[in-house]
Enzyme design. Structure first.
Site, PDB file in Angstrom:
ATOM      1  N   LYS A   1      49.588 -22.151 -24.097  1.00  0.00           N
ATOM      2  CA  LYS A   1      50.154 -23.077 -25.272  1.00  0.00           C
ATOM      3  C   LYS A   1      51.514 -23.412 -24.047  1.00  0.00           C
ATOM      4  O   LYS A   1      52.178 -22.131 -24.450  1.00  0.00           O
ATOM      5  CB  LYS A   1      50.490 -22.813 -26.648  1.00  0.00           C
ATOM      6  CG  LYS A   1      49.901 -22.003 -27.622  1.00  0.00           C
ATOM      7  CD  LYS A   1      49.792 -24.103 -28.310  1.00  0.00           C
ATOM      8  CE  LYS A   1      48.331 -23.484 -28.978  1.00  0.00           C
ATOM      9  NZ  LYS A   1      48.317 -24.454 -30.020  1.00  0.00           N
TER      10      LYS A   1
ATOM     11  N   ASP B   1      48.548 -27.122 -24.130  1.00  0.00           N
ATOM     12  CA  ASP B   1      48.735 -27.807 -24.926  1.00  0.00           C
ATOM     13  C   ASP B   1      49.723 -27.885 -25.697  1.00  0.00           C
ATOM     14  O   ASP B   1      50.531 -26.460 -25.816  1.00  0.00           O
ATOM     15  CB  ASP B   1      48.110 -26.917 -26.254  1.00  0.00           C
ATOM     16  CG  ASP B   1      47.711 -27.912 -27.369  1.00  0.00           C
ATOM     17  OD1 ASP B   1      48.382 -28.646 -28.103  1.00  0.00           O
ATOM     18  OD2 ASP B   1      46.819 -27.586 -28.144  1.00  0.00           O
TER      19      ASP B   1
ATOM     20  N   GLU C   1      47.435 -31.459 -23.850  1.00  0.00           N
ATOM     21  CA  GLU C   1      46.914 -31.973 -24.867  1.00  0.00           C
ATOM     22  C   GLU C   1      48.347 -32.586 -24.982  1.00  0.00           C
ATOM     23  O   GLU C   1      48.960 -32.002 -25.064  1.00  0.00           O
ATOM     24  CB  GLU C   1      46.275 -30.771 -25.511  1.00  0.00           C
ATOM     25  CG  GLU C   1      44.850 -30.729 -25.633  1.00  0.00           C
ATOM     26  CD  GLU C   1      44.669 -28.868 -26.968  1.00  0.00           C
ATOM     27  OE1 GLU C   1      44.804 -29.350 -28.196  1.00  0.00           O
ATOM     28  OE2 GLU C   1      43.769 -28.628 -26.780  1.00  0.00           O
TER      29      GLU C   1
ATOM     30  N   ASP D   1      44.784 -35.077 -29.205  1.00  0.00           N
ATOM     31  CA  ASP D   1      44.521 -34.039 -30.346  1.00  0.00           C
ATOM     32  C   ASP D   1      44.954 -34.335 -31.366  1.00  0.00           C
ATOM     33  O   ASP D   1      44.463 -34.868 -32.092  1.00  0.00           O
ATOM     34  CB  ASP D   1      44.720 -32.934 -30.374  1.00  0.00           C
ATOM     35  CG  ASP D   1      44.390 -31.509 -30.905  1.00  0.00           C
ATOM     36  OD1 ASP D   1      44.352 -31.949 -32.127  1.00  0.00           O
ATOM     37  OD2 ASP D   1      45.135 -30.912 -30.881  1.00  0.00           O
TER      38      ASP D   1
ATOM     39  N   LYS E   1      39.347 -31.483 -34.190  1.00  0.00           N
ATOM     40  CA  LYS E   1      39.251 -30.043 -35.390  1.00  0.00           C
ATOM     41  C   LYS E   1      38.598 -30.685 -36.667  1.00  0.00           C
ATOM     42  O   LYS E   1      39.069 -30.785 -37.302  1.00  0.00           O
ATOM     43  CB  LYS E   1      40.405 -29.888 -35.272  1.00  0.00           C
ATOM     44  CG  LYS E   1      41.309 -29.474 -34.328  1.00  0.00           C
ATOM     45  CD  LYS E   1      43.228 -28.787 -34.682  1.00  0.00           C
ATOM     46  CE  LYS E   1      43.371 -27.785 -32.992  1.00  0.00           C
ATOM     47  NZ  LYS E   1      44.148 -28.725 -32.028  1.00  0.00           N
TER      48      LYS E   1
HETATM   49  O1  LIG Z   1      42.158 -25.333 -29.397  1.00  0.00           O
HETATM   50  C1  LIG Z   1      41.721 -24.484 -29.672  1.00  0.00           C
HETATM   51  O2  LIG Z   1      41.215 -23.383 -28.071  1.00  0.00           O
HETATM   52  C2  LIG Z   1      42.055 -23.433 -30.169  1.00  0.00           C
HETATM   53  C3  LIG Z   1      42.605 -23.283 -30.996  1.00  0.00           C
HETATM   54  C4  LIG Z   1      43.842 -24.357 -31.263  1.00  0.00           C
HETATM   55  O3  LIG Z   1      44.738 -24.461 -29.730  1.00  0.00           O
HETATM   56  C5  LIG Z   1      45.219 -24.868 -32.592  1.00  0.00           C
HETATM   57  C6  LIG Z   1      44.659 -25.165 -33.178  1.00  0.00           C
HETATM   58  C7  LIG Z   1      45.072 -24.597 -34.538  1.00  0.00           C
HETATM   59  C8  LIG Z   1      46.421 -25.526 -34.522  1.00  0.00           C
HETATM   60  C9  LIG Z   1      47.096 -25.269 -33.072  1.00  0.00           C
HETATM   61  O4  LIG Z   1      47.844 -23.896 -33.728  1.00  0.00           O
HETATM   62  C10 LIG Z   1      46.699 -25.271 -32.111  1.00  0.00           C
HETATM   63  C11 LIG Z   1      46.586 -26.534 -31.466  1.00  0.00           C
HETATM   64  O5  LIG Z   1      47.907 -27.390 -31.126  1.00  0.00           O
HETATM   65  O6  LIG Z   1      45.646 -26.476 -31.130  1.00  0.00           O
HETATM   66 MG   LIG Z   2      46.261 -29.081 -29.355  1.00  0.00          MG
END
Ligand SMILES: O=C(O)CCC(=O)C1=CC=C[C@@H](O)[C@@H]1C(=O)O
Ligand SMILES: [Mg+2]
Length: 332
Positions: free
Chosen positions: A141, A169, A198, A221, A243
């Protein structure tokens, strides 16, 4: 006559105390499990709108799921189909998974490869990467601290582990200046091993400009959920993140995956912080439709228990239908 029956359960699982979603702490994860039975077959799904990300609340999702199940029962009695078209994404996803399991359309095998998720402490990630078999991909992150710190950390990992690929991300958090500051600290020879960032910037066009300026690949994303989103092969866009809980039915997700593959893009099946139940189902979807891509499902450790189905090698306790974490919803 075909026997049909459905059940809905509500779950509540305690989270790790530090999980922050956008602007709030997520103390517990709540959602629904649905079971559909028909003619001796049974299928399950998870419906779990994610606070701060989903448009629908859990209450709305629950009411819609109940209404849909009742209508589905009536429709099936007349041998008709009932569409999931107008359902909330989380509802459409959970119900479509239950139907896919019921019809035997979802393979048993899962893609349990992990891209370890790091929220900031590089030492933890080092330890985890050491144990990782096969292809080394990690996700960090960024955008939570100073952009130059993010750049330094990414560069340090790429330098220290020569076969590492990084997914980053930024959740649309950087201004163009901050994004440029990040890039400044990542040596040009390391940039190709950033599989993607991302959504680096606040708008897709700024993100595209960042990619063009720096040669660093990006992925969509949040943009995937924009109402007018269309998959396009654009310079330096290497992937889309899917997702399913935020996107919709399994069929809709599969369409997106196929479109991405047609355009030469990677499709990454990713978590919306579902329980181990939902995560193992996502791993099965990933195995079936994106077998060559490591999915983004490393979120189980944010929770204190697993639900009904266990993730391979997880040491978290498993709660079943009789546990304090799950209760059946009465449907009248
Ligand atoms: O994508 C991944 O490896 C894990 C999921 C992830 O990072 C997320 C899932 C849900 C909400 C967020 O905190 C985050 C994202 O922003 O992509
Ligand atoms: Mg993301």
């Amino acid at each position: 006559m075909t026997e049909r029956c459905y059940k809905l359960y509500r779950y509540q699982i305690p989270m790790d105390s530090q999980v922050v979603l956008r602007n709030r702490f997520l103390k517990q994860r709540e959602g629904l499990l649905v079971q559909i039975q028909c003619g001796g077959q049974s299928g399950w799904g998870e419906i779990a709108p994610l606070p701060e990300f989903s448009q629908e609340t859990l209450e709305q999702a629950q009411q819609q799921a109940i209404d849909w199940l009742k209508k589905w029962d009536l429709a099936r009695a007349c041998n008709e189909k009932l569409s999931l078209e107008n359902c909330y994404p989380s509802v459409a996803f959970g119900l479509s998974c239950a139907l896919a399991e019921l019809k035997g359309k979802l393979g048993e095998q899962g893609n349990f490869k992990i891209a370890p998720l790091c929220y900031g402490d590089p030492d933890e990630l080092y330890a985890e990467l050491e144990q990782l078999p096969g292809e080394k991909i990690a996700k960090i992150k960024v955008g939570l601290y100073e952009a130059n710190r993010d750049g330094l950390i990414a560069d340090m990992f790429l330098e220290a582990i020569p076969d590492l690929k990084l997914r980053l991300d930024a959740n649309r958090s950087w201004t163009p200046e901050k994004a440029a500051m990040f890039a400044k600290y990542v040596k040009p020879e390391h940039r190709a091993r950033i599989q993607f960032i991302e959504e680096p910037c606040k708008t897709p066009s700024e993100s595209l400009q960042f990619a063009a300026d720096t040669g660093i690949a990006i992925a969509w994303d949040e943009t995937v959920r924009d109402p007018d989103f269309q998959i396009k092969a654009e310079n330096k866009v290497t992937a889309i993140v899917i997702k399913p809980t935020l996107v919709g039915s399994l069929e809709k997700c599969v369409q997106l995956i196929e479109q991405a593959h047609q355009q030469g893009l990677i499709a990454v099946i990713s978590s919306s912080i579902e329980s181990s139940f939902g995560l193992t189902q996502l791993a099965r979807i990933a195995q079936q439709y994106t077998p060559d891509t490591t999915p983004g499902l490393d979120t189980l450790d944010l929770m204190q228990v697993q639900l009904m189905r266990s993730w391979p090698n997880s040491t978290l306790p498993i709660a079943d239908l009789q546990s304090e974490y799950i209760s059946e919803i009465e449907i009248n």
